[in-house]
Each structure stands twice: as structure tokens, then as C-alpha cells.
Write an enzyme that holds these catalytic residues in place. Structure first.
Site, PDB file in Angstrom:
ATOM      1  N   ASP A   1      -4.353  -4.805   5.863  1.00 17.39           N
ATOM      2  CA  ASP A   1      -4.830  -5.684   4.809  1.00 17.39           C
ATOM      3  C   ASP A   1      -3.760  -6.727   4.471  1.00 17.39           C
ATOM      4  O   ASP A   1      -2.592  -6.412   4.342  1.00 17.39           O
ATOM      5  CB  ASP A   1      -5.174  -4.843   3.566  1.00 17.39           C
ATOM      6  CG  ASP A   1      -5.706  -5.704   2.436  1.00 17.39           C
ATOM      7  OD1 ASP A   1      -6.365  -6.721   2.723  1.00 17.39           O
ATOM      8  OD2 ASP A   1      -5.462  -5.349   1.267  1.00 17.39           O
TER       9      ASP A   1
ATOM     10  N   SER B   1       0.840  -1.203   0.000  1.00 15.87           N
ATOM     11  CA  SER B   1       0.000   0.000   0.000  1.00 15.87           C
ATOM     12  C   SER B   1       0.878   1.258   0.000  1.00 15.87           C
ATOM     13  O   SER B   1       1.668   1.456  -0.918  1.00 15.87           O
ATOM     14  CB  SER B   1      -0.935  -0.052   1.207  1.00 15.87           C
ATOM     15  OG  SER B   1      -1.836   1.015   1.183  1.00 15.87           O
ATOM     16  N   THR B   2       0.794   2.066   1.078  1.00 18.16           N
ATOM     17  CA  THR B   2       1.546   3.325   1.141  1.00 18.16           C
ATOM     18  C   THR B   2       3.032   3.080   0.872  1.00 18.16           C
ATOM     19  O   THR B   2       3.635   2.202   1.476  1.00 18.16           O
ATOM     20  CB  THR B   2       1.423   3.936   2.548  1.00 18.16           C
ATOM     21  OG1 THR B   2       0.128   3.687   3.037  1.00 18.16           O
ATOM     22  CG2 THR B   2       1.746   5.406   2.524  1.00 18.16           C
TER      23      THR B   2
ATOM     24  N   HIS C   1      -2.768  -1.112  -3.251  1.00 17.04           N
ATOM     25  CA  HIS C   1      -3.936  -0.256  -2.997  1.00 17.04           C
ATOM     26  C   HIS C   1      -3.822   1.021  -3.811  1.00 17.04           C
ATOM     27  O   HIS C   1      -2.875   1.788  -3.632  1.00 17.04           O
ATOM     28  CB  HIS C   1      -4.010   0.112  -1.511  1.00 17.04           C
ATOM     29  CG  HIS C   1      -4.188  -1.076  -0.622  1.00 17.04           C
ATOM     30  ND1 HIS C   1      -3.850  -1.059   0.703  1.00 17.04           N
ATOM     31  CD2 HIS C   1      -4.673  -2.314  -0.876  1.00 17.04           C
ATOM     32  CE1 HIS C   1      -4.120  -2.247   1.232  1.00 17.04           C
ATOM     33  NE2 HIS C   1      -4.611  -3.024   0.299  1.00 17.04           N
TER      34      HIS C   1
ATOM     35  N   MET D   1      -0.074   1.355   5.148  1.00 12.69           N
ATOM     36  CA  MET D   1      -0.843   1.569   6.367  1.00 12.69           C
ATOM     37  C   MET D   1      -1.987   0.566   6.438  1.00 12.69           C
ATOM     38  O   MET D   1      -2.370  -0.026   5.446  1.00 12.69           O
ATOM     39  CB  MET D   1      -1.371   3.001   6.436  1.00 12.69           C
ATOM     40  CG  MET D   1      -2.431   3.357   5.435  1.00 12.69           C
ATOM     41  SD  MET D   1      -2.921   5.109   5.517  1.00 12.69           S
ATOM     42  CE  MET D   1      -4.149   5.049   6.795  1.00 12.69           C
TER      43      MET D   1
END
Lengths: 646, 82, 368
Positions: C311, C187-188, C214, C308
Site C-alpha cells: 500500500d 503498517s507492521t 494500518h 507488509m
């Protein structure tokens, strides 16, 4: 969000102007990179802005323009005159829609069609395929002819059918969470529906993509075209609608072109603030006339009297201007309050509580500053009530309280004040627990705590550093307690009160002035302290050599503009010792009997303050007119010069 | 949605959402020739209905009940009464 | 209080963002109207985090970001429009050191603004606490610039980390066989990290790699194309069902989920409408769960990288418990150690490795 709209109207028109300027520059020099960049940027920002409002066609239109300009910037396509004309038409259309947003709060009903036309016009400049316009405006479209002949619809009572539609969902629509069947089920008085393969025939199962929409939905309804269109408002680009026989074909109206003459004018709030500042300065400037007239009186009393009459007239008019401006600054409190119920419900849901939030009261108008700054403390109070006040469901059930917590906010205008009362039916606040907590935190000693009545004990929660819950929760936030609420309210010259019955709930009352009465102040240093003086008490400020101050009898005096003026040391008057600088800083005032020079240690800035009447301890000090909050949260004492010099 | 297999019959029941399209497609491919009983199907996403259309198989249900009751989908495949 | 500097040339956007972050309660907001003003305010305002609009008159957002990273490295969140062009610029910004991006708020008068605001605030809060990616260091950037963007790394690239660091402690040198797919959740901080994960892997890698990054829908296409240019592997975005192939990287389509299915016995991967009960998409948890329905756990490798939230942690720890192979990126090399942290906390990872060694491990496992 009404303020956002007014901001948009200002900004949107600026961007339109910027785009138009760039387009003019491009008509002179089609290769100007600076103009293309400026046009691209204005279009891009406009697109982002319209996206905030209910202006989907405008967003699509500007998106098309932006995409084309991006290609132009990359050198993929030239910016020929036809493209430029297309862009001019798009910017003009956007400008008209901005007007429509102002006058009617919505864009024209034919915006879809306009978008379609303008995008086609722009497209036709690169792909000369003659546009996609429906051939012949009045001829019946092919799909409708086919639909009429559809054997599936043979049983339908076509006499009652008033509208036919053909809905071609975007193949990717499932990925956006859309279910076209659910959308169609919203069509009122649906008579018949056919689900047809988009490619003319259904594919073999082995070739089916399960998440790709391969259907077209056609149907007829007994509702009017407008009602059917409303059911498809989220997918306007995927729907064709036709009125069936019996319905007059819609005549395109020109209502969008001639805007209603408007009696209201939108003004940037900053310009209004400036106007208020300037009217304040006008008041100060008028004050300077007085001493001049006094001087004149010695040589020509008649002329001086005439001047005095004129001075009074100017003063009255200036006061009226100030009041008018204060009136213009009044805005409705409603946009602030409107956000609360939803936020309250969400906050409750996030910690597994259910509440019923009721909001009632008058439509109250307050000064813009108050409307702007009231939301945060209110939200904090509401969250506190949910977090600490309302008990969990099982506790409530045991106490025979309704399952959902009740929180009520009432807003009432009371003379010049606005009173907001927030009530919850939660567990209430126990004054004993408050006393104990305050003592254990060292905020107050035990004897004093015991001597406090219950009502005063409750007020302890407004002390900085007080919090009854050991760990801060996500909801109420960390480090921001009731003291922050009190500070915010007091900055608005308001007051906060609390009342609570253990087991029954808590009521918090905020009382605020409806219109902030702004007073221009001059900050001065007195001894080692900073004080505020009302600017309308001050004739002028000056610096002279301290040696020019002479002892005369028991006091001091100096000569200013050929007049002998008594000099008083403000620090001495306030019992702060003597001011001793080589340069004497003097404030000349007529707040006492005649002109007086007050010696101070330094001059600070001028600023407009909301002065709060001195309460509590300060009430006993006659030389203090009130207090105001500085930008850094510290309290400034405002001196009552007439009282001091009396 | 629940997909159950009976001899010569695929039984669909419950609420069919979009993610049920993939298992339904797999069942239709794996069980060629089966009829489809939609009596217990309360609601269906278009992703499901279009697969039923593409399958072109007999649908079995009680008239006026189940997932089609809110939609007069007269143009849909013939439904044989159960 | 988190000190936030909002850089946007539109007063409307500044106002909206200021309202949103002020209402959040834990932000101290300052604004700048242009890149120049932002750079001037950098020292005095000393922001903990910056939101930066890409398109501004004068110096644009990317140039401004570049200067921020040199003058006072600060976590920056790009405010991006969800278009192809916006995606390209945003990916460039992430490569330049921006921590994350958020879509430009839309539909302010609709009720959804509160939901949009919540996501926005969460991302900026996380960014404020983030480590600034290492690639922002000047030398790193100069090196990055020097590389031709279209130069494909050959399979025999001397920069292969396996040969550079043979037998490095922490790497499991025993090979695996029978692997059907490598599943990556990220993600991030993902896009630059994926670049560094995939670059060392040669074109003849024996297994397919499926990635849940994401992102919004508009971004995964440009991300796939960008990675395809810089990596030896073929990188595609997942759309319609396609058979899984070795040496191919499948990037899950944004705002959708990743689904595996056996069609005629052949494993396929496809995009599926996002499961709204899950917070992040493409969902790493759902990807792994779906892969479990098509493959035996021993045939799967899970890799959970910077990001973050949590998931992927649940499904990947279950995967490991049932016999699958799982790697977590370590804290020091993660921009935000949320997802891998949650995995490690659940004791779900066989190995916890720095970013650069994740590729080494994937290569070591493939040596048979």
C-alpha cells in the site's frame, strides 16, 4: 464448527463458575484485588468466547461488565453492593444463555430486552438517573403516536399495515460499510418510508458532514413484527418495532427458563479418550488372571473352573465396554466436509479458475480421530485437483469441456469402511510423464519404470519427493505432495488409490476404517531394531540375570515363580543375531503353546495404535502382523507372536 | 455516480455510493440554487439521499423510476415530474 | 514449515487458532496454556513466531512478552481485543517489541471465519519473517522506561538528530518551500517507528503531517493520544473535516480512509468510509491520491515506512514522477520491508533512509 460449540459449552461454564466464585469472594471482601482480577479475566475471556457465536446480546452485556470492571481495577469507581448485584445478574444471564445454546442452539428471542435491562441496571449504579426503561410497558411509545399522525403517511392504507418501525442508525454506521437504505429495502411488504433529520431539522449544507449519518428512518409494513425484526437483525440496538392495531401485542414467553430435558450429554473428548485408554488397560489386567488360574488348577481344579467361567464373563463385558466406547467416539463426517465447497471455490477463484464443486453421499459416521485428521489430506487433494487438474478456461473451451471445472466428492459407507471418491474432469495424469519424471528424479530406474503398467506408474506420484510441477504454486503449497496425503491416510489405517484418463480427468479414492480399532502395543527392542508387540499377548515383563537362563537340551529355560519357562531369543527367531546382555529382559507371553519367555534387548513405551494389515512386500513375511505409524512418521512393525511361536 | 452540471441543474446519474457524498456536497455548496435531476440515478446510498434532503432543493425525475423505485419513500421531498 | 507457538489460556481460542493455522498447511503448531508454560516451552519448541493473548491468569501477556524478549527474542504477534483497553495494552506491547497484532477472531460460526483466518495467517506468516524491532534490546528498553511518558520533548531538545549528525551522507540538505502536507504511510511495526519518527520533530514544524497507519478503528484513538503524550507536536485522530494546520499530526482513523478536500478554498482533511476495493485501511494510496486532487504534487512530501504489503507504493511513485518528494524507510530499520520495498522497486523514492534519518530529512527540508 459443532466441535467449537461443545468446547465453548465446557469452557463457558468453567468461566461462569470462576466468575461466580470471584463474586462470592467479593461479597466477603469487596476490596480483594485477586478476586477483581479473576472476575475481570473471566468476564473478558467469556466475552471473547461468546463473540465466536451468534450471541451478540451476550457479547454486549459482557462488554458492559468488563468495562465496569476495568474502571473498578483502575480505582475509578468502587465495587459497591449494587454494582456487584448487577454483575451477578449478568453472569447468571450469561449462564442461562449458555444453557440455551446447548438445548436450542440459539439464545432467547428476548435476549435484546434482557441485555438492555441488565446494562441499564449496571449503569444505574453509577449514574442514578433512574434508568432508561420505556415508561409503562403497555403504553404506546411516543414515536409511534407521532408516526401515526405523520401527514406523509396519510395516503398509506393503514388497514393493511401491521408493523411500524423507527430505525435510528448509528451516526458512524457508514464507516462500517452499512447503508441503512439498503437494510430498509429488506423489509418485506414495506408500505411507506420517511427519512427524517435526526436532530429535528436538516443542517445547513455548510455544516453537513458527508460521512455521518444524520437521518432517522421510519416506516410501516404489511408484514408481521417478527419478519420486520428479521430485516434489522444486524442492527438490533438501533431499531424500535411496534405491532399495529389488529396484531395482538407480543406476550413475553418464559420458554427460556424451563429448558427442555435433554437426553444428550456433552463430554470433553479428552475424557472419552481416557476412558478408552482405561478400558484397554482393563483388558490387559484381565489377562493376568489366566496364569493364576492355571496355578490354582493344580491344587483345586473345581475352583479353577469356576474362576475360568468368571474370567470369561469379565472378559466379555470388558470387550462390550470397549465396543461401546468406540461407538461413542463416532462422529459425523459432515462438519469436516461442509468446509470444503467454499474453500474449493475460493482456491479456484484465487488462481482465476471457476469450478463447480459437488458433494454427495451418506451421512457417514467415523471415529473422532479420523474426522479430526481427514480434513487436511482432503483439502490438499481438492487443491491439487484445482491447481493441476482443472485446465484454464481457454484450454477447456478448446476441448469442448464445460467452462467451469467439475470436482465431485462422494462419501459412501461400505461395510466397516468409509470410501471417499474425489473426481475431477481436468486434464488427467499422463502415466508416461509420470514415468519420465520419476526416472529423472532418480526415484526409480528406467528399466523398472518401463516395466510398470500404467496403473502402477500413476502410483509413483505417491513416492516421497515426487512432484510433476517444477515450481510449487501458492495453492498446493510447497514440499507437501501426494506422499504426505498417502502418509496421512495410512496413519489412519486407510488406503489411497488413483485412476486417471488423460484428457478426461482423475479419480482418487480414499478408503478408511469407519471406526479406528485401537490396539495397545508395547514397543520392544530386538537386535538393533524397534518392534511392536500386542499388549494382549503379553502376560508380564521381567528382568533376570542372564546367568539364570539355563541350557536345557537344545533350548534354554529359566525359572519364574517356581515354574520352568522356555526362553526364546526374539532376535534369533527373527534372524537378527543373538541378544547378549548381563541382564536379560523377558517378555512372558502365552501367544504360543503354553507360557514362553521372549528375550528382547529393551522395553519401550506402551501406546495405542491403529494397526494396518501388512501389505505389499511385508505380506510375504509371516512373522509380521501389520504396521503402524509412530508419532514421528516412521513405521513400526508389529510382530505376529502366535505365528512366530507356532 | 456521475455528477454533471447544466445551467440551473445538477444532474446525477448511475449508482451513488457513500464516497460520492463528498463531491456531491462540494457541488451543492458550489452551485447554490440549482435544482437536482435524479432521473438517471439508479441507486443511492443514504449518505446521498440525506444530502438531497438537507439541500431542500427541487428534485426532478420521472415518477416511479430510478433510485426510489424500490423504496416507497413517500415522506421524502416532493419530486416534480420532468 | 513455520514453527508457531500459540499462547492463550482459553481452550476455545487455542482450538480455533490451532484449527486455522493447521489448515493453512505451512505451520507446525504448539500451544501453551499460560505465560509460564510458554516460557518453559520457549527453548524446546524453538518457535519461529508466537501468538500471545494479553489477558491470562498468573503472569499476563505483557510480562510474558517482556520475558520472551529478554530470554529468546522471537517475533511475537499479540492477539488483542478491539477495545480501548485492548488498544492501550497492544500499543504497549508493540513498544515492548511485539512485531504486530491481530484482532481476536470473532464470529466463528459465521462464514466470515474463512476471511478472518486468511488475514490472521498472512499477518503471522509475515511476522515469522520479520526483523525484531531494535527497541526490544534491553538497553533500549531500560532507556525507554527511564523516560517519563508525559515529558514533552521541547523544541530545542539537544537530542535533535539534525544537529547531532550535520551533513550526514544521504541527507538532502537543500530546503523545500511551498509544502502543504507530509503524507506518511506505515503498517507492521508502525507504532514504535512513528514514535521515533515524530519525537525529534519540534512543535513549530511548518507543515501538517498526515499519517495512514494500518489499524483497526479502536486503535487509532489510543495511538493518537499516546503519540500526543510523547511528542512535541499536537497529535489528533482524523474525524470530521478539519482545516489542516502546521505543526499538527493527523492520524487516520482506523478501518476508514483519509480524504482531503478544499472547503471554501481551505484544505481540509477528514475520515471517509473505507474503499472496499482496497485491502488495507487507512489506505496510503487513497490518502496520496486524494491529496493530489487538492494540492500540486510539488507541494507534497510522501514517506513510506515499515509494513507488509505494498500500500502506498503506487501512489507515491506516481507522486514522485509528477514532481513530489518521496522518502522510503530502508530495509535494515524496517520490521517488514514490504511497502517501502515495493516503492523502492518501483523507483519511487528520492531517498532511502534509516528510520532515525527520516526525521532528520523532514527537518532538513523544512530549514529554509
Amino acid at each position: 464448527m459443532d466441535e467449537l460449540l461443545s468446547q465453548f459449552l465446557i469452557e463457558g461454564r468453567d468461566l461462569v463458575a470462576e466468575a461466580q466464585e470471584a463474586l462470592v469472594a467479593l461479597s466477603r471482601d469487596p476490596a480483594s484485588l485477586a478476586a477483581i482480577d479473576s472476575l475481570f479475566r473471566a468476564t473478558h475471556t467469556l466475552k471473547g468466547s461468546v463473540a465466536l457465536f451468534d450471541m451478540a446480546p451476550a457479547e454486549r452485556l459482557l462488554h458492559a461488565a468488563e468495562a465496569r470492571l476495568a474502571d473498578v481495577r483502575k480505582g475509578k469507581v468502587p465495587l459497591d453492593p449494587a454494582t456487584r448485584d448487577g454483575l451477578v445478574a449478568i453472569i447468571d444471564q450469561t449462564d442461562r444463555w449458555i444453557d440455551a445454546m446447548e438445548t436450542r442452539g440459539a439464545i432467547d428471542s428476548d435476549a435484546e430486552a434482557a441485555t438492555h435491562r441488565l446494562v441499564a441496571l449496571l449503569d444505574s449504579t453509577v449514574t442514578p438517573k433512574g434508568g432508561i426503561t420505556d415508561a409503562g410497558e403497555n403504553a404506546e411509545p411516543d414515536w409511534l403516536t407521532t408516526l401515526r399522525g405523520r401527514s406523509d403517511f396519510a395516503d398509506v392504507d393503514m388497514a393493511s399495515a401491521r408493523t411500524a418501525f423507527r430505525y435510528t442508525p448509528d451516526p458512524d454506521c457508514f464507516f462500517r460499510g452499512e447503508d441503512p437504505l439498503a437494510i430498509v429495502s429488506g423489509v418485506p411488504a414495506l408500505l411507506a418510508l420517511a427519512i427524517l433529520p435526526a436532530d429535528g431539522a436538516w443542517p445547513a449544507l455548510a455544516d453537513c458532514e458527508p460521512f455521518r449519518c444524520i437521518s432517522i428512518l421510519e416506516g410501516v409494513a404489511a408484514a408481521d413484527a417478527d419478519q420486520v425484526r428479521a430485516a434489522f437483525r444486524l442492527v438490533p440496538d438501533q431499531i424500535r418495532i411496534a405491532a399495529l392495531a389488529g396484531e395482538a401485542t407480543a406476550v413475553p414467553t418464559d420458554q427460556g427458563i424451563r429448558a427442555e430435558p435433554t437426553t444428550s450429554l456433552r463430554i470433553d473428548a479428552a475424557r472419552l479418550d481416557k476412558l478408552a485408554d482405561q478400558s484397554g488397560e482393563l483388558g490387559v489386567a484381565i489377562r493376568a488372571l489366566g496364569p493364576l488360574i492355571e496355578k490354582l488348577r493344580a491344587s483345586d481344579p473345581l475352583l479353577a473352573a469356576a474362576f475360568t467361567a468368571v474370567e470369561d464373563e469379565i472378559g466379555r463385558t470388558a470387550g462390550a465396554i470397549q465396543r461401546s466406547i468406540a461407538g461413542v467416539r463416532l462422529v459425523s463426517l459432515e462438519p469436516v466436509l461442509r468446509r470444503l465447497p467454499r474453500l474449493a471455490r475460493e482456491a479456484a477463484a484465487s488462481i482465476g479458475k471457476t469450478i463447480r464443486f459437488s458433494l454427495d453421499g451418506d451421512t457417514v459416521q467415523v471415529d473422532k480421530q479420523i474426522a479430526d485428521q481427514l480434513f487436511e489430506p482432503l483439502l490438499h487433494l481438492v487443491r491439487n485437483a484445482i491447481d493441476h487438474g482443472i485446465e484454464p478456461a481457454d484450454v477447456r473451451a478448446a476441448q469442448a469441456k464445460p467452462n467451469e471445472g467439475r470436482i465431485a466428492l462422494s462419501v459412501v459407507q461400505d461395510g466397516d469402511s468409509v470410501v471417499l471418491t474425489l473426481t475431477d474432469d481436468g486434464r488427467g495424469i499422463d502415466p508416461h510423464a509420470i514415468r519420465t519424471a520419476a526416472v529423472s528424479k532418480g526415484l526409480i530406474d528406467a528399466d523398472r519404470a518401463e516395466s510398470l503398467g500404467d496403473a502402477d506408474a500413476l502410483r509413483l506420484i505417491f513416492l516421497p519427493g515426487f512432484s510433476t510441477v517444477a515450481t510449487a504454486t501458492n495453492l498446493s503449497g510447497r514440499g507437501v505432495g501426494m506422499d504426505a496425503v498417502r502418509t496421512s491416510v495410512e496413519r489412519l489405517a486407510g488406503a489411497v488409490a488413483i485412476d486417471s484418463v488423460v484428457g478426461e480427468g482423475t479419480t482418487i479414492t480414499l478408503r478408511l476404517p469407519a471406526s479406528a480399532i485401537v490396539t495397545p502395543l508395547l514397543i520392544v527392542e530386538v537386535g538393533d531394531q524397534t518392534m511392536g508387540l500386542r499388549l494382549d499377548h503379553i502376560l508380564e515383563t521381567t528382568r533376570i540375570e542372564a546367568s539364570a537362563i539355563q541350557r536345557i537340551g537344545p533350548g534354554h529355560a529359566c525359572v519364574l515363580r517356581d515354574q520352568t519357562v522356555p526362553v526364546l531369543d526374539l532376535a534369533v527367531l527373527l534372524g537378527l543375531g543373538e541378544t547378549q546382555d548381563a541382564k536379560a529382559r523377558l517378555v512372558i507371553t502365552d501367544a504360543g503353546a503354553g507360557r514362553t519367555a521372549l528375550r528382547v534387548a529393551g522395553f519401550g513405551e506402551r501406546f495405542d495404535a491403529v494397526i494396518r494389515e501388512a501389505g505389499g512386500l511385508l505380506n510375504a513375511v509371516p512373522s509380521i502382523a501389520g504396521t503402524t505409524m509412530l508419532a514421528d512418521g516412521s513405521v513400526l512393525l508389529v510382530l505376529d507372536l502366535p505365528e512366530i511361536l507356532a | 455516480m456521475n455528477i454533471a452540471l447544466a445551467p440551473d441543474m445538477i444532474l446525477l446519474s448511475g449508482i451513488a455510493s457513500v464516497e460520492d457524498a463528498e463531491p456531491l456536497l462540494a457541488a451543492l455548496i458550489d452551485q447554490p440554487g440549482c435544482a437536482i435531476d435524479v432521473t438517471g440515478l439508479d441507486r443511492a446510498h443514504l449518505a446521498i439521499v440525506q444530502l438531497l434532503c438537507a439541500a431542500g432543493r427541487p428534485l426532478v425525475s420521472k415518477p416511479g423510476e430510478g433510485f426510489l423505485r424500490d423504496l416507497p419513500a413517500i415522506g421524502l421531498i416532493q419530486i416534480s415530474p420532468r | 514449515m513455520t514453527k508457531l507457538l500459540i499462547v492463550d489460556d482459553s481452550p476455545l481460542m487455542r482450538r480455533l487458532l490451532t484449527d486455522i493455522f493447521s489448515a493453512a498447511g505451512d505451520f507446525e503448531v504448539a500451544v501453551a496454556r499460560s505465560a509460564d508454560e510458554a516460557l518453559r516451552k520457549l527453548a524446546d519448541a524453538a518457535p519461529d513466531v508466537i501468538t500471545l493473548d494479553v489477558h491470562m491468569p498468573g503472569m499476563d501477556g505483557l510480562a510474558c512478552l517482556d520475558r520472551i524478549m529478554i530470554e529468546r527474542p522471537t517475533p511475537v504477534v499479540m492477539v488483542s481485543s478491539l477495545t480501548d483497553e485492548g488498544a492501550e495494552e497492544t500499543l504497549e506491547a508493540l513498544a515492548l517489541g511485539a512485531v504486530d497484532f491481530v484482532p481476536k477472531p470473532r464470529g466463528a460460526i459465521s462464514l466470515e471465519i474463512e476471511e478472518i483466518a486468511a488475514g490472521l495467517v498472512a499477518k503471522v506468516r509475515a511476522a515469522a519473517a520479520a526483523r525484531i524491532p531494535r527497541s526490544t534490546r534491553l538497553t533500549e528498553r531500560v532507556r525507554r522506561r527511564a523516560r517519563s511518558p508525559i515529558a514533552r520533548v521541547s523544541a530545542t531538545s539537544p537530542a535533535k538528530p539534525v544537529s547531532r549528525r550535520p551533513g550526514k551522507a544521504g541527507i538532502d540538505t537543500a530546503g523545500l518551500s511551498g509544502i502543504e502536507a507530509v503524507l506518511v504511510g506505515v503498517s507492521t511495526g508502525g507504532p514504535p517507528a512513528l514514535d521515533r519518527l515524530l519525537r525529534p520533530i519540534p512543535a513549530d514544524y511548518p507543515w501538517p503531517i498526515v499519517i495512514a497507519q494500518h489499524m483497526p478503528a479502536a486503535f487509532t484513538g489510543p495511538l493518537s493520544r499516546r503519540l500526543d503524550r510523547t511528542c512535541a507536536l499536537v497529535v489528533v485522530e482524523i474525524g470530521q473535516a478539519v482545516p489542516l494546520e502546521a505543526g499538527t499530526v493527523y492520524i487516520g482513523r482506523g478501518d476508514a480512509d483519509i480524504l482531503f478536500s478544499r472547503r471554501g478554498g481551505v484544505p481540509h482533511v477528514m475520515a471517509a468510509p473505507s474503499d472496499t476495493t482496497r485491502l488495507w485501511h487507512p489506505s496510503a494510496d487513497r490518502m496520496v491520491e486524494s491529496a493530489r486532487s487538492a494540492f500540486a504534487p510539488e507541494a507534497l512530501i510522501g514517506v513510506l515506512m515499515t509494513g507488509m504489503g505494498n500500500d502506498g507504493a503506487a501512489a507515491m511513485s506516481a507522486l514522485r514522477r509528477d514532481g513530489g518528494h518521496v522518502l522510503a524507510q530502508d530495509e535494515a530499520s524496517s520490521v517488514v520491508w514490504g511497502m517501502p520495498g515495493a516503492l523502492v522497486a518501483a523507483d519511487g523514492a528520492d531517498l532511502v533512509l534509516p528510520l532515525d534519518e527520516l526525521a532528520s530529512q523532514l527537518l532538513a527540508w523544512a530549514q529554509s
